[in-house]
Each structure stands twice: as structure tokens, then as C-alpha cells.
Write a protein that holds these residues in place. Structure first.
Motif, mmCIF file in Angstrom:
data_model
loop_
_atom_site.group_PDB
_atom_site.id
_atom_site.type_symbol
_atom_site.label_atom_id
_atom_site.label_comp_id
_atom_site.label_asym_id
_atom_site.label_seq_id
_atom_site.Cartn_x
_atom_site.Cartn_y
_atom_site.Cartn_z
ATOM 1 N N ALA A 1 -6.305 2.257 -0.576
ATOM 2 C CA ALA A 1 -5.911 3.409 -1.399
ATOM 3 C C ALA A 1 -4.843 4.241 -0.693
ATOM 4 O O ALA A 1 -3.853 4.660 -1.313
ATOM 5 N N ALA A 2 -5.015 4.486 0.615
ATOM 6 C CA ALA A 2 -4.053 5.328 1.335
ATOM 7 C C ALA A 2 -2.661 4.691 1.308
ATOM 8 O O ALA A 2 -1.648 5.376 1.110
ATOM 9 N N TYR A 3 -2.613 3.368 1.470
ATOM 10 C CA TYR A 3 -1.328 2.638 1.451
ATOM 11 C C TYR A 3 -0.651 2.824 0.096
ATOM 12 O O TYR A 3 0.550 3.080 0.004
ATOM 13 N N VAL A 4 -1.445 2.715 -0.967
ATOM 14 C CA VAL A 4 -0.887 2.830 -2.326
ATOM 15 C C VAL A 4 -0.440 4.261 -2.598
ATOM 16 O O VAL A 4 0.642 4.497 -3.152
ATOM 17 N N LEU A 5 -1.247 5.238 -2.193
ATOM 18 C CA LEU A 5 -0.898 6.639 -2.475
ATOM 19 C C LEU A 5 0.441 7.021 -1.836
ATOM 20 O O LEU A 5 1.210 7.778 -2.407
ATOM 21 N N GLU A 6 0.747 6.438 -0.673
ATOM 22 C CA GLU A 6 2.041 6.726 -0.027
ATOM 23 C C GLU A 6 3.227 6.172 -0.823
ATOM 24 O O GLU A 6 4.372 6.545 -0.581
ATOM 25 N N ARG A 7 2.949 5.235 -1.729
ATOM 26 C CA ARG A 7 4.018 4.567 -2.474
ATOM 27 C C ARG A 7 3.890 4.797 -3.978
ATOM 28 O O ARG A 7 4.609 4.189 -4.779
ATOM 29 N N ALA A 8 2.962 5.684 -4.372
ATOM 30 C CA ALA A 8 2.558 5.795 -5.780
ATOM 31 C C ALA A 8 3.690 6.192 -6.728
ATOM 32 O O ALA A 8 3.666 5.830 -7.901
ATOM 33 N N ASP A 9 4.699 6.912 -6.217
ATOM 34 C CA ASP A 9 5.786 7.348 -7.108
ATOM 35 C C ASP A 9 6.598 6.169 -7.636
ATOM 36 O O ASP A 9 7.267 6.289 -8.651
ATOM 37 N N HIS A 10 6.581 5.048 -6.929
ATOM 38 C CA HIS A 10 7.526 3.977 -7.259
ATOM 39 C C HIS A 10 6.867 2.709 -7.787
ATOM 40 O O HIS A 10 7.543 1.696 -7.955
ATOM 41 N N VAL A 11 5.541 2.715 -7.976
ATOM 42 C CA VAL A 11 4.882 1.503 -8.482
ATOM 43 C C VAL A 11 4.024 1.834 -9.698
ATOM 44 O O VAL A 11 3.490 2.929 -9.826
ATOM 45 N N GLY A 12 3.923 0.837 -10.586
ATOM 46 C CA GLY A 12 3.119 1.009 -11.794
ATOM 47 C C GLY A 12 1.721 0.456 -11.620
ATOM 48 O O GLY A 12 0.794 0.846 -12.340
ATOM 49 N N ALA A 13 1.568 -0.487 -10.700
ATOM 50 C CA ALA A 13 0.255 -1.104 -10.486
ATOM 51 C C ALA A 13 0.130 -1.484 -9.019
ATOM 52 O O ALA A 13 1.140 -1.646 -8.318
ATOM 53 N N ALA A 14 -1.114 -1.617 -8.562
ATOM 54 C CA ALA A 14 -1.338 -2.031 -7.174
ATOM 55 C C ALA A 14 -2.657 -2.778 -7.083
ATOM 56 O O ALA A 14 -3.647 -2.383 -7.719
ATOM 57 N N PHE A 15 -2.632 -3.850 -6.319
ATOM 58 C CA PHE A 15 -3.843 -4.641 -6.093
ATOM 59 C C PHE A 15 -4.269 -4.419 -4.653
ATOM 60 O O PHE A 15 -3.614 -4.913 -3.725
ATOM 61 N N ILE A 16 -5.327 -3.611 -4.489
ATOM 62 C CA ILE A 16 -5.775 -3.321 -3.123
ATOM 63 C C ILE A 16 -6.711 -4.432 -2.645
ATOM 64 O O ILE A 16 -7.305 -5.153 -3.427
ATOM 65 N N GLY A 17 -6.807 -4.576 -1.347
ATOM 66 C CA GLY A 17 -7.622 -5.650 -0.784
ATOM 67 C C GLY A 17 -6.749 -6.638 -0.034
ATOM 68 O O GLY A 17 -5.629 -6.304 0.344
ATOM 69 N N GLY A 18 -7.233 -7.915 0.074
ATOM 70 C CA GLY A 18 -8.447 -8.495 -0.446
ATOM 71 C C GLY A 18 -9.708 -7.990 0.253
ATOM 72 O O GLY A 18 -9.705 -7.783 1.464
ATOM 73 N N TYR A 19 -10.715 -7.840 -0.595
ATOM 74 C CA TYR A 19 -12.015 -7.393 -0.126
ATOM 75 C C TYR A 19 -13.037 -8.518 -0.276
ATOM 76 O O TYR A 19 -13.134 -9.141 -1.342
ATOM 77 N N SER A 20 -13.799 -8.730 0.755
ATOM 78 C CA SER A 20 -14.913 -9.678 0.690
ATOM 79 C C SER A 20 -16.115 -8.918 0.147
ATOM 80 O O SER A 20 -16.344 -7.769 0.534
ATOM 81 N N ILE A 21 -16.853 -9.556 -0.762
ATOM 82 C CA ILE A 21 -17.846 -8.778 -1.517
ATOM 83 C C ILE A 21 -19.275 -9.300 -1.421
ATOM 84 O O ILE A 21 -20.161 -8.781 -2.096
ATOM 85 N N ASP A 22 -19.507 -10.345 -0.632
ATOM 86 C CA ASP A 22 -20.904 -10.785 -0.475
ATOM 87 C C ASP A 22 -21.112 -11.312 0.949
ATOM 88 O O ASP A 22 -20.144 -11.404 1.733
#
Ligand SMILES: Cc1cc2nc3c(=O)[nH]c(=O)nc-3n(C[C@H](O)[C@H](O)[C@H](O)COP(=O)(O)O)c2cc1C
Length: 379
Positions: free
Chosen positions: A32-53
Motif C-alpha cells: 500500500a505504501a508503495y502505491v500511495l507514493e505513486r497514486a496520482d499517476h496510476v489507475g490501478a495497482a496489484f499489490i503483492g504477491g502475497y502468500s495466503i496459506d
């Protein structure tokens, strides 16, 4: 935001995408922090990859031990919840790039966060520890498991993206159709070295929202992907604020001028299937005829469909054009005195003309793919 909708007419997860530029995931880096620093210039962001199990978290720990950056935590839902909350304040459409060992693991995450985010299946990772437990690229070689995961997510009524690396599945276009038919909404493709031919191949095979990825760091590269069928481009390694800002500004300017930011090339110049919106009546041997044959549309059906589709729109008539209607006229970038005279007489700007062609192309895509899907359901 309405201005952005007007410019790109792009929705993901029922939210307006303000620019067709996305951030692609990088494990251990894009949060989230990485995306928020760039939020003015992007329409979408895929954070991760996250392992979930448990098995994927164990694989992540092993990979981190070997020196790879990974997101490590004990409780995936708690960690993901924090990231999603942090991004709620932004207007960036958020996706979670996820590695799970079973369909149930993915469904569990979707139950927790419902439609707050897009759920992206990481079928891209090629780390041996992930492949060994049936994750990442394994899914491209075992599409039945990928389909099960898509279905498990769709059973939770959420938006699903599939992230793939081109050239791994036996046939990328066939894989696109398979995940589309399983219910996926988005295909996010790392094109590797395949270039725009791969984009066109996938565009012609499915109506999925298509995100093109890999080294798309300049306006020219983005336009090359857009004009062959991409809806968005995404960046990972070069997703610095300066590159993103430059791309966003150039794409917005071109959309303002052109009216249809991802207009295809004409069919006879190597365009994808959306270019039928620019084709004339089938009167001579040209690439239109084999294209119609491939999609199973007879000449008569093509004629009737286009005439019907432009009814009561600004491009319905066009007396001084070759075929009596702007429906049969070509792309604005192809010089044509008759089309331009007609547009001037009607008071229709080049931008509005291209927007009308965009809407016509959308109807063509619905006709090709929705009918195919309903034929499948009834058989
Ligand atoms: C350090 C690093 C970590 C990555 N982690 C992931 C990941 O977890 N999931 C995924 O789908 N792709 C992952 N990728 C792939 C990128 O999302 C992207 O597909 C690839 O880097 C090509 O795009 P680019 O040329 O814009 O970097 C990763 C790439 C890098 C460089």
C-alpha cells in the motif's frame, strides 16, 4: 473522476480507472505504501504477491532465506486487511496478487474482503519452491487447477484477474478463452519478448479486460500495446513516480486529442478484431473476409449487424461517403476527403467520431463473444 471516465471509459471492479496505467506486483516491494507514493499517476495497482496459506507461506520463507524479497507475516488476513485499509483513501483500483495452494485458500481471502479489491491469481511466479506446491507458473501447465481457482473466486462474486507469463501455457490464446469461460474478468499478461502479436492474439480470443506488461516504459510502447488490444499497461521494475507520471500525462493528452485511447490499427494494417468498426462493406478480397470467417459471421450478418449497431447514433448516415454511412468509414488517421467533408457537414469532431467508433467496437465485441457464450450455455 467523471472527467477521467469520459476520457477512457474504463471501469474495473465497478470503479472508474482514472488512467490506463497500472502498477504490477513485486513480492516484498509493492504494498500500500508503495502505491500511495505513486497514486496520482496510476489507475490501478496489484499489490503483492502475497502468500495466503501454510504451504505458500512456507515456500515464501524458503525463498526469503535464499535472498528473495518476500512479504512475510503470520496472519495473512490481518496483514492484507491493513494494506487494503491503507489504500481505501486513494482512488487507485486495487488488486491483490495472491499465491495459494488450493482454491479454498483463495475463496477464504475473497470472503474476508468481498468486493473491496480485485483478486489476482499469481500464475506467473517461477520460483521452484512455489512450483513444487502447485502454484505460480505450475497453473499454466495445469490449467484445470487454474480453472478451479477462478471458479472458487467467482463463487464469492468478486472480480478476478489472472496474471500469466506469455509462452508458458501450451497456447496463450486458448488459455485466455479457458479462463474467460471459467468466469475471469481480467488477463494480466507479462508479454516477455513476444510483443504486440501476442496482445492481438489474446484480444482476438476473448473479451477479457487485457493488461499488457513487460518493459512498457515509454509512450510509444504503451501505444503499441493499446493499438493491438490492451486496455491497460502495467509496470513493475520501472514503476518509479517519474516514469509513471510521464506515461500518464502522454496517454491522457493522446486520449483527449484522439477520442479513443486504445483504438486498434485498421484490420488491413494488422489490427485486432475491434478494427471491424473501421472496415467497409465486403466488396473486394481483403483481410476482412478471412476475419469474418474466423469469427463465424456471414457477410450478410456483418452488414446487418453494423447497420443496426449505428442506428440513432451520429455515425448512422453519411451521404457523401463511399457506402452512404459513416459506419463503413475508416480510422480518422487514414486520410479521406469524403469522410472529413461529411464530418464537417454534420458538425462531428474527429474526437467524437472516434468515440462513436469505440462504442461500435464494443457492440461488435459483445456480438462476437456474448453470442458465443450463450451458444455454449444452451448446448
Ligand atoms: C522483484 C520482482 C518481484 C516480482 N514478484 C511478482 C509477484 O509476486 N507476482 C507476480 O505476478 N509477478 C511478480 N513479478 C513480475 C512483475 O509483476 C512483472 O510481470 C515483470 O517484472 C515484468 O514487468 P516489468 O518489465 O514492468 O518489470 C515480480 C517482478 C520482480 C522484478
Amino acid at each position: 473522476m467523471m472527467e477521467a471516465y469520459d476520457r477512457f471509459e474504463l471501469l474495473i471492479n465497478d470503479r472508474i480507472v482514472k488512467t490506463p496505467v497500472a502498477i504490477a506486483s513485486m513480492a516484498g516491494i509493492v504494498d500500500a505504501a508503495y502505491v500511495l507514493e505513486r497514486a496520482d499517476h496510476v489507475g490501478a495497482a496489484f499489490i503483492g504477491g502475497y502468500s495466503i496459506d501454510a504451504p505458500t507461506l512456507e515456500a515464501s520463507r524458503r525463498m526469503a532465506g535464499e535472498g528473495r524479497k518476500e512479504f512475510l507475516y503470520d496472519d495473512p488476513l490481518e496483514a492484507l486487511g491493513r494494506e487494503i485499509d491503507a489504500l481505501k483513501q486513494s482512488d487507485v483500483v486495487t488488486g491483490l496478487n495472491l499465491r495459494g495452494s488450493t482454491p479454498a485458500s483463495f475463496a477464504g481471502v475473497a470472503r474476508a474482503f468481498e468486493d473491496a479489491v480485485v483478486y489476482e491469481i499469481d500464475a506467473h511466479c517461477r520460483q521452484p519452491a512455489m512450483l513444487k506446491i502447485g502454484c505460480g507458473e505450475y497453473l499454466l501447465r495445469h490449467p484445470a487447477k487454474l480453472v478451479e481457482i477462478v471458479r472458487a473466486l467467482k463463487a464469492e462474486d468478486v472480480t478476478v484477474s489472472v496474471k500469466i507469463r506469455a509462452g508458458i501455457a501450451a497456447d496463450d490464446a486458448a488459455l485466455a478463452r479457458t479462463v474467460w469461460k471459467a468466469g475471469a474478468d481480467i488477463l494480466h499478461v507479462d508479454l516477455m519478448d513476444f510483443g504486440h502479436n501476442k496482445v492481438r492474439q489474446i484480444r482476438n480470443a476473448s473479451p477479457l479486460t487485457l493488461i499488457a506488461n513487460n518493459s512498457i516504459t515509454t509512450f510509444d510502447k504503451a501505444m503499441d500495446a493499446f493499438s493491438h488490444g490492451a486496455d491497460l499497461v502495467s509496470l513493475a521494475r520501472k514503476s518509479d513516480p517519474w516514469t509513471l507520471a510521464g506515461l500518464d500525462a502522454a496517454i491522457a493528452r493522446s486520449a483527449e486529442e484522439g477520442g479513443w485511447y486504445n483504438a486498434p490499427k485498421q484490420l488491413c494494417r494488422g489490427g485486432d478484431i475491434r478494427a471491424l468498426a473501421f472496415c467497409c462493406m465486403p466488396v473486394k478480397a481483403c483481410p476482412l473476409l478471412p476475419a469474418l470467417e474466423r469469427i463465424g459471421l456471414s457477410r450478410d450478418d456483418y452488414l446487418k449487424f453494423k447497420q443496426e449497431a449505428v442506428k440513432e447514433t451520429p455515425i448512422e448516415d453519411g451521404k457523401s461517403t463511399c457506402f452512404g454511412s459513416l459506419a463503413w468509414c475508416c480510422k480518422i488517421s487514414s486520410p479521406c476527403m469524403f469522410r472529413n467533408m461529411t464530418l464537417e457537414k454534420k458538425g462531428l469532431s474527429a474526437r467524437e467520431y472516434m468515440r462513436c467508433k469505440h462504442h461500435l467496437a464494443e457492440k461488435i465485441m459483445h456480438r462476437i463473444f456474448d453470442e458465443e457464450e450463450s451458444a455454449d450455455e444452451s448446448s
